[in-house]
Design an enzyme around this catalytic site. Structure first.
Site: not given
Ligand SMILES: O=C1O[C@H](COP(=O)(O)O)[C@@H](O)[C@H](O)[C@H]1O
Length: 229
Positions: A63, A132, A134
């Site tokens: 992403d 949330n 996702h």
């Molecule tokens: O916004 C996001 O957050 C998730 C989790 O992030 P983290 O820093 O707590 O690992 C991430 O896996 C995702 O790709 C991204 O969209």
């Protein structure tokens, strides 16, 4: 989904890297869909300790934020270069990426979906958990996107990177869709970080709901979920 509780972040990172070492022993050129964020950083560092094992591994960016240039230090591109591609010495011919500049969004989504159709499924897909619920940028909604797509980001996702809220356009991201995540041969789901308690509770209910995209991982036959206690 197999759940494993880990005593700390380091322990989670080591366990996750070991799973990947075991997989790459059997398939050296495995197709690896790479998440960014804090969750996989320690795992990538563990992988780098044995970089020879990854001399044929192919990497796909999962992403990317839509309103910051790829060269920006907080882009997913820069993150992957710093934590995965550089340390593991993955050359550009084994890395598949995409640009999120607004005029390119449509053609990049089509190109990435074609790539996944022709080269997929992913052998390993790494996922972190959003606050949330996702996964990648598949945000809670009434319906979820199967294909690679442009996603309008939820406020909690935008707050993940303060630079995003300075953009003039609605913040968006590009990401792999739910079908290609769920068709991965193996998923490693890393659950760590503050503010995710509600999402974890919802996943642990064991119900499948589009309001918690991570809950769909219960439908996948080969997901290792590693949770820091
Ligand atoms: O916004 C996001 O957050 C998730 C989790 O992030 P983290 O820093 O707590 O690992 C991430 O896996 C995702 O790709 C991204 O969209």
């Amino acid at each position: 989904m197999k759940i494993t509780y880990c005593k700390d972040y380091q322990n989670m990172s080591q366990k996750a890297a070991q799973i990947i070492f075991d997989e790459v022993m059997h398939k050296k050129d495995l197709l690896f869909c790479a998440a960014t964020g804090n969750s996989p950083t320690g795992m990538y560092a563990e992988m780098a300790k044995n970089k020879a094992a990854f001399s044929e591994m192919r990497v796909v960016k999962m992403d990317e934020w839509g309103i910051i240039p790829l060269s920006y230090p907080d882009s997913c591109e820069s993150y992957l270069e710093k934590h995965l591609l550089g340390p593991l010495e993955i050359p550009s011919d084994r890395y598949t990426s995409f640009d999120t500049a607004s005029e390119k969004v449509q053609e990049e989504c089509i190109r990435m979906q074609k790539f996944i159709q022709e080269s997929g499924p992913f052998d390993i897909c790494i996922l972190g958990l959003g606050k949330n619920g996702h996964i990648a940028f598949n945000e809670p909604a009434d319906s979820l996107e199967p294909d690679f797509h442009k996603a309008i980001l939820a406020p909690s996702t935008i707050q993940h990177d303060p630079a995003l809220s300075q953009g003039e356009e609605p913040a968006y991201g590009l990401c792999v869709g739910m079908r290609d995540i769920l068709q991965s041969k193996k998923i490693i789901f890393l659950v760590t970080g503050k503010g995710k308690e509600a999402a974890i509770r919802q996943i642990m209910e064991g119900k499948i709901t589009t309001q918690c995209p991570a809950s769909f991982l219960w439908l996948h036959p080969n997901t290792d979920c590693l949770i820091v206690e």
